[in-house]
Scaffold this motif. Structure first.
Motif, PDB file in Angstrom:
ATOM      1  N   ALA A  46      -9.712 -48.851 -59.084  1.00 54.34           N
ATOM      2  CA  ALA A  46      -8.558 -48.818 -58.510  1.00 54.34           C
ATOM      3  C   ALA A  46      -7.990 -50.020 -57.725  1.00 54.34           C
ATOM      4  CB  ALA A  46      -8.484 -47.390 -57.802  1.00 54.34           C
TER       5      ALA A  46
ATOM      6  N   GLN B 167       1.320 -39.864 -59.874  1.00 57.08           N
ATOM      7  CA  GLN B 167      -0.027 -39.181 -59.204  1.00 57.08           C
ATOM      8  C   GLN B 167       0.270 -37.767 -59.377  1.00 57.08           C
ATOM      9  OE1 GLN B 167       0.352 -41.298 -55.288  1.00 57.08           O
ATOM     10  NE2 GLN B 167       0.796 -39.276 -54.400  1.00 57.08           N
TER      11      GLN B 167
ATOM     12  N   SER C 146      -3.799 -37.269 -54.993  1.00 58.77           N
ATOM     13  CA  SER C 146      -4.883 -38.090 -55.789  1.00 58.77           C
ATOM     14  C   SER C 146      -4.242 -39.394 -56.567  1.00 58.77           C
ATOM     15  CB  SER C 146      -5.148 -37.126 -57.151  1.00 58.77           C
ATOM     16  OG  SER C 146      -6.090 -38.108 -57.993  1.00 58.77           O
TER      17      SER C 146
ATOM     18  N   TRP D  96      -5.513 -41.187 -58.627  1.00 56.82           N
ATOM     19  CA  TRP D  96      -6.248 -41.248 -60.201  1.00 56.82           C
ATOM     20  C   TRP D  96      -5.107 -41.791 -61.078  1.00 56.82           C
ATOM     21  CZ3 TRP D  96      -5.540 -39.254 -65.076  1.00 56.82           C
ATOM     22  CH2 TRP D  96      -6.466 -39.683 -65.856  1.00 56.82           C
TER      23      TRP D  96
ATOM     24  N   THR E 145      -3.260 -45.700 -61.977  1.00 59.33           N
ATOM     25  CA  THR E 145      -4.062 -46.724 -62.779  1.00 59.33           C
ATOM     26  C   THR E 145      -3.859 -46.299 -64.495  1.00 59.33           C
ATOM     27  OG1 THR E 145      -6.397 -45.793 -62.540  1.00 59.33           O
ATOM     28  CG2 THR E 145      -5.704 -47.490 -61.068  1.00 59.33           C
ATOM     29  N   LYS E 146      -3.354 -45.255 -64.523  1.00 59.00           N
ATOM     30  CA  LYS E 146      -3.150 -44.740 -65.701  1.00 59.00           C
ATOM     31  C   LYS E 146      -1.767 -45.006 -66.248  1.00 59.00           C
ATOM     32  CE  LYS E 146      -7.372 -43.511 -65.301  1.00 59.00           C
ATOM     33  NZ  LYS E 146      -8.218 -44.292 -65.364  1.00 59.00           N
TER      34      LYS E 146
END
Length: 145
Positions: free
Chosen positions: A2, A107, A111, A113, A116-117
């Motif tokens: 990240a 998001q 979170s 996570w 970055t997706k």
């Protein structure tokens, strides 16, 4: 890996600690707890540096090992079901600040996570997101000529 987000002054280069600038412990908490509840108040993204200039931006590197830093000019999003938060980030590279880069991120809750997706939206959600961007920034995203 990240991205590491921090605050940086574009005028003097100062990099104050994250918590010295805002009340949230991370970028994801800042978006969830401050930016989204404010109705996407874009003034929260540009702060006053200890040097006295209003040139403190959230800054990060696009990828590990990249020497160039990127700063965030605008973040606008939609709060959908299950705390799903799709966003448009308008960013700029420090070497070329007049060129605008549009980054689509998401998001869930606090979170980081999804930051970055890839972001996947339905067409109506994309239309709503673009409309929210225009409302929050006063600028319409239009195709380049």
């Amino acid at each position: 890996m990240a991205a590491r987000y921090g605050w940086q002054c574009l005028a003097c280069g100062e990099r104050p600690a994250w918590l010295a600038v805002c009340g949230s412990r991370s970028i994801a908490a800042f978006i969830h707890d401050e930016l989204a509840p404010s109705g996407w108040d874009q003034r929260l993204l540009r702060r006053i540096c200890p040097c006295g200039r209003r040139s403190l931006y959230i800054t990060y590197r696009l990828k590990r090992g990249d020497t160039e830093r990127v700063s965030i000019r605008h973040i606008v999003g939609l709060v959908l079901e299950d705390e799903y938060l799709p966003m448009i980030w308008e960013t700029f590279r420090h070497a070329t600040p007049r060129i605008r880069w549009m980054d689509f991120k998401y998001q869930r809750g606090r979170s980081p996570w999804g930051l970055t997706k890839r972001l996947v939206l339905t067409q109506p959600q994309l239309s709503r997101l673009l409309g929210a961007f225009e409302k929050a920034t006063g600028r319409r995203l239009a195709p380049a000529d």
